[in-house]
Write a protein that holds these residues in place. Structure first.
Motif, short mmCIF file in Angstrom:
data_model
loop_
_atom_site.label_atom_id
_atom_site.label_comp_id
_atom_site.label_asym_id
_atom_site.label_seq_id
_atom_site.Cartn_x
_atom_site.Cartn_y
_atom_site.Cartn_z
N GLU A 165 2.47 15.46 -10.75
CA GLU A 165 2.63 15.61 -12.20
C GLU A 165 1.51 16.45 -12.82
O GLU A 165 1.68 16.96 -13.92
CB GLU A 165 2.66 14.22 -12.86
N GLU A 189 0.83 -1.21 0.00
CA GLU A 189 0.00 0.00 0.00
C GLU A 189 0.86 1.26 0.00
O GLU A 189 0.52 2.26 -0.62
CB GLU A 189 -0.92 0.00 1.23
N ARG A 190 2.00 1.17 0.67
CA ARG A 190 2.89 2.33 0.73
C ARG A 190 3.43 2.67 -0.67
O ARG A 190 3.57 3.83 -1.02
CB ARG A 190 4.05 2.02 1.69
N VAL A 191 3.73 1.61 -1.45
CA VAL A 191 4.22 1.83 -2.82
C VAL A 191 3.14 2.54 -3.64
O VAL A 191 3.39 3.56 -4.30
CB VAL A 191 4.59 0.49 -3.50
N PHE A 192 1.91 2.02 -3.56
CA PHE A 192 0.82 2.62 -4.35
C PHE A 192 0.52 4.05 -3.88
O PHE A 192 0.22 4.92 -4.69
CB PHE A 192 -0.43 1.74 -4.29
N TYR A 193 0.63 4.27 -2.60
CA TYR A 193 0.40 5.60 -2.07
C TYR A 193 1.44 6.58 -2.62
O TYR A 193 1.10 7.68 -3.08
CB TYR A 193 0.44 5.58 -0.53
N GLN A 194 2.70 6.17 -2.61
CA GLN A 194 3.76 7.05 -3.13
C GLN A 194 3.58 7.33 -4.61
O GLN A 194 3.85 8.43 -5.09
CB GLN A 194 5.15 6.43 -2.88
N LEU A 195 3.12 6.32 -5.34
CA LEU A 195 2.87 6.54 -6.77
C LEU A 195 1.76 7.56 -6.96
O LEU A 195 1.85 8.45 -7.80
CB LEU A 195 2.52 5.21 -7.46
N ARG A 196 0.70 7.44 -6.14
CA ARG A 196 -0.41 8.41 -6.24
C ARG A 196 0.07 9.83 -5.96
O ARG A 196 -0.39 10.79 -6.57
CB ARG A 196 -1.53 8.04 -5.26
N ILE A 249 3.01 10.97 -6.61
CA ILE A 249 3.74 11.39 -7.81
C ILE A 249 2.75 11.82 -8.91
O ILE A 249 2.93 12.84 -9.56
CB ILE A 249 4.68 10.26 -8.31
N TYR A 250 1.69 11.01 -9.10
CA TYR A 250 0.69 11.37 -10.14
C TYR A 250 0.12 12.75 -9.85
O TYR A 250 -0.09 13.54 -10.76
CB TYR A 250 -0.47 10.38 -10.18
#
Lengths: 82, 217
Positions: free
Chosen positions: A80, A67-74, A76-77
């Protein structure tokens, strides 16, 4: 050829990564040299034990870690967008 | 937006059909900044990278950081991915570079062996080592042996450990590893060999001691 020259060839022999001439050379030496045969058997066993040990240890990614990975990606999105 | 809202939003909006797409289709979509497609690639590959992190770095915290850094790097670098290697191989390349950086920060030696190793001429040891390959203790029900394997792999210098894990555990070919780590194929083969010798020496010493103790009983 001295025994030490065979050691890396024996490692490659375990991987079936030798051409036929080299295979013949290694097999001929292993038949004649008990010490190198012991080296071959124990090296092969070392690789097999390590492989099985680590493959059995394979584990799932903990939910919070994923979940932490997906949170960090969000995050970044979102950045952007600006 | 709260963390939990973001996670719920993410899970509810993922089109289920993505799970059915082939990897190259997902890659093409993700290159065009289709976030759901990229996240599907993360889902498919995260366990491999997390487990690689556990083996290379030895603890869950660093493995979790490695996972996160690898996919963030992959997200930014994806437009440059040309598909010359498998996507997972490309990810492993990013992950191993990140692992090396972590090892450097922790001052873990990358190429230097802490102890004298076998290929520096200890031929004597080969010729005196016992044949423990059929020893009743040479199996993974032996807890001592399991600990020894883990401790010995951990004691390998970082780059050797990485090559050993990629080759002997993950099953990558020497050619794939050479591309992943920018090393020549002979250099990869030589490091696989040195790593194996190091581990075999550790196990041989253990069985030699064990046999001696047995003989003294």
């Amino acid at each position: 050829m001295k025994c030490e020259k065979y050691l890396e060839l024996i490692s490659l022999y375990i991987d079936r990564d030798l051409d036929q001439d080299e295979v013949d050379l290694v097999e001929e030496h292993l038949c004649l040299c008990e010490n190198c045969m012991i080296f071959f058997r124990t090296l092969k066993k070392t690789v097999a034990l390590s492989r099985v040990y680590y493959r059995k240890k394979y584990c799932r990614v903990p939910k919070n870690v994923s979940e932490r990975v997906f949170y960090q990606l969000r995050v970044i999105y979102e950045k952007e967008k600006f | 937006m709260l963390h939990s809202d973001i996670i719920n939003d993410m899970q509810n909006n993922q089109p289920k059909a993505l799970a059915l797409l082939k990897e190259n289709e997902l890659i093409e979509r993700a290159k065009n900044r289709d976030h759901a497609a990229f996240e599907e690639l993360v889902k498919r590959n995260q366990a491999k990278i997390y487990n690689l992190g556990l083996k290379l770095l030895g603890n869950k915290e660093d493995a979790a950081d490695l996972l996160q850094e690898t996919f963030i790097n992959a997200y930014y670098a994806l437009p440059k991915f040309e598909g010359k290697s498998a996507f997972s191989t490309w990810l492993y390349r990013i992950a191993t570079n990140n692992a090396f950086m972590k090892m450097r920060k922790k001052k873990i030696p990358l190429v230097r062996f802490e102890t004298q190793t076998s290929d520096s001429g200890k031929l004597e040891f080969y010729h005196n080592a016992p044949d423990w390959s059929n020893d009743p203790g040479a199996h993974l029900r032996n807890q001592e042996l399991k600990l020894l394997i883990e401790k010995s792999v951990d004691a390998l210098p970082g780059k050797y450990k990485t090559i050993f894990v990629l080759h002997d555990i993950e099953g990558f070919s020497t050619e794939e590893i050479s591309k992943m780590l920018n090393l020549s194929v002979p250099a990869v083969k030589s490091r696989v060999h040195r790593s194996r010798m190091f581990l075999r020496d550790k196990l041989s010493s253990y069985f030699q001691t064990d046999l001696k103790q047995g003989a003294n009983l």
